[in-house]
Every structure is written in C-alpha cells, then in structure tokens.
Design an enzyme around this catalytic site. Structure first.
Site, PDB file in Angstrom:
ATOM      1  N   LYS A 169       0.040   1.221  -6.605  1.00  0.00           N
ATOM      2  CA  LYS A 169      -0.781   1.876  -7.624  1.00  0.00           C
ATOM      3  C   LYS A 169      -2.241   1.448  -7.504  1.00  0.00           C
ATOM      4  O   LYS A 169      -3.154   2.268  -7.682  1.00  0.00           O
ATOM      5  CB  LYS A 169      -0.244   1.543  -9.014  1.00  0.00           C
ATOM      6  CG  LYS A 169      -1.051   2.196 -10.152  1.00  0.00           C
ATOM      7  CD  LYS A 169      -1.048   3.715 -10.083  1.00  0.00           C
ATOM      8  CE  LYS A 169      -1.988   4.346 -11.090  1.00  0.00           C
ATOM      9  NZ  LYS A 169      -1.583   4.161 -12.489  1.00  0.00           N
ATOM     10  N   LYS A 237     -11.028  -1.803 -14.395  1.00  0.00           N
ATOM     11  CA  LYS A 237     -10.009  -2.856 -14.316  1.00  0.00           C
ATOM     12  C   LYS A 237      -9.159  -2.702 -13.064  1.00  0.00           C
ATOM     13  O   LYS A 237      -8.879  -3.680 -12.350  1.00  0.00           O
ATOM     14  CB  LYS A 237      -9.144  -2.813 -15.570  1.00  0.00           C
ATOM     15  CG  LYS A 237      -8.015  -3.833 -15.620  1.00  0.00           C
ATOM     16  CD  LYS A 237      -6.667  -3.257 -15.188  1.00  0.00           C
ATOM     17  CE  LYS A 237      -6.181  -2.176 -16.111  1.00  0.00           C
ATOM     18  NZ  LYS A 237      -4.839  -1.663 -15.716  1.00  0.00           N
TER      19      LYS A 237
END
Length: 293
Positions: A169, A237
């Site tokens: 991911k 992030k």
C-alpha cells in the site's frame, strides 16, 4: 463468524457498508453520528471496544494511523482486553509495516492474530465493489479471512506474511502522490501558456499520460467538486512512511523525498484536513496562474 468494524469514516464506512450487504456487522466509532448512520442501515451498535472485541471472531479496523490502531487495541478499554484466543484483527488502515509487525507479535502472545489488509481505490471503489485489498497474513489465516473480504471485492491479493500488505500500500500511495504532484505542476504550466483545464483534462484522459489522477482528480477539479475524499495530511503521512521504510532498509528514494517535501509545503499552507486535490492551489501560487475557482 461474528464480525465487527472499528472506524466508520469515509473509507471504513464504505467498506463496512459493502460487508453489510451479506453479513451482520457490529460497529464502533468515536463519532456517534457515524455509528447511527450505520445502525439505521442495519448494523448493530456496541457501547465500547471491550464489548465489541468480546462479541466478535474477527474485527476489522480502518483508522487514520497505526498509533490510532494501537490505542484501539491495547489502551485501557481496548479490543484486546476481552478478545478470546483464536480471534482475528484485520487492520485495513494504511499503516506502518513495522508497527503492525510489533503489534502482531504482542497479540500472538495472547493467541490473537493481527493481519494487515489495507485497500486502494477510494470510497468510490469500495462502493462499487472494485477496490483492491492487499493482505499480509499467514497462509492459513488468509484462507480463513478471504471469504469475508470477498464480500467487499473480488480483487484480493495475498502479498505475504504480516506487514507486506502495508508495504504494498505504501508503494502504491507514494507512486500515486508522485503522479499527482507532477500532474498538477504540468497543468499549471499548460494553463499559463493558453490551455484551459477542460482541454487538459479531456486530452490527458485519452493520451499516454492518463492515470487515476487524470481520470479522477482532474474531472473533479473541472466540476468544482470540493468534497473531501482523502486529506493532504493522510497522503503526506503515507509518503513519509514510504520514505522512512526506504531509509531504514537502504533503498534510496530521492524522488519520493521531493514529493514528501512538496506535500509538506502544501500541508503547511493549506491545512492537513483539506482534500488532497487542494494541493493544486500550491502550484497556482508558484506559477501565478488560476487553475480552479
């Protein structure tokens, strides 16, 4: 298998709704309004995480960061406080692979299994049942949870042991962030030299530079859609985590580092809660051109 879901935001809410088509879901979120929306659609509410953990064989989480996941599991009144041996937690957050592996090791001592199963495709992909689910889990556990994930989407990928789903991911999101950055930069150049946003969006959608950004973000900008589907803070992030993993493993990521710092600049100027497409305003300022109203 009794199922629970923790985190009913844009992404988690869409995933839980897919599950509710075929499964009875127990749900928990810090936002009572989010819980009420799902209860009105057939979910069962739970008063706290301890109750949810005690009632379920498998709990899925979709939270902003791995720190939030750790708190939901291990803090006083958390999921692990009363979960039975043999139960499973599937973390669908875009998280830190190392933090996930550490939590999995702690839970293994209690005979509770933690796996990672982040997703890619956005809330619209979850709604449509086309989202990709990237699972990091031992073979036997993957076989056990696959029927649950198949209710969400047929696009399920077993990436390896715990943590590998999160790694994939991060690879996905750092690439996506780079494509978004260079696309918006190039759009600013094109519009400063006589093109319209509509023309650029139309041409790129059919040309060799087409991507999820040209197919999703640019039409959204053309339509003046300012809804928040994914925030600047969350994308930053993810890029930060990807470059951190690169540094820790000795994989140079100079291009990704530049993308990270560009997102940091946008975040500082525009705010972490802005939609990721608001980044276009950074390039408006830098190029002194108006891209969207």
């Amino acid at each position: 298998m009794e199922l629970g879901y923790v985190g009913l935001g844009n992404m988690g809410g869409a995933l839980n709704r897919r599950l509710m088509r075929e499964r009875k879901m127990r749900v928990y979120d810090l936002n009572p309004a989010a819980v009420e929306r799902h209860v009105s659609e057939g979910a069962a509410p739970t008063q706290d995480l301890v109750s949810l953990g005690a009632a379920c064989d498998m709990v899925m989480t979709c939270l902003p960061t791995s720190d939030h996941v750790r708190a939901a599991i291990f803090a006083s009144g958390g999921l692990a406080e009363n979960m039975r041996p043999g139960t499973i937690i599937a973390d669908m957050t875009t998280g830190d692979p190392n933090a996930t592996r550490a939590m999995a090791a702690e839970l293994a001592a209690r005979n509770i299994t933690l796996i990672d199963a982040p997703v890619s495709g956005g809330p619209h992909g979850a709604d449509a049942g086309t989202i990709a689910i990237m699972v990091g889990a031992p073979d036997a556990i993957f076989a056990k949870v696959r029927p649950v994930f198949e209710v969400i989407s047929p696009n399920i990928f077993h990436c390896g042991d715990v943590g590998t789903g999160h790694v994939v991911k991060l690879v996905n999101n750092v690439i996506l962030a780079g494509i978004r950055t260079v696309t918006f930069e190039a759009v600013a150049m094109g519009m400063k030299n006589g093109l319209t946003l509509e023309t650029i969006a139309t041409v790129l959608a059919k040309g060799s530079a087409r991507s999820s950004v040209t197919e999703g973000a640019l039409p959204k900008l053309v339509a003046g859609d300012k809804s928040v589907s994914f925030t600047l803070g969350l994308m930053h992030k993810d890029v930060r985590l990807a470059t951190q993993i690169g540094a820790e493993s000795g994989a140079p990521m100079p291009m990704a580092g530049l993308v990270r710092e560009t997102f940091q600049t946008a975040l500082n100027e525009l705010g972490s809660d802005q939609d990721v497409n608001a980044m276009v305003h950074l390039f408006e300022r830098q190029s002194a051109v108006k891209i969207v109203d």
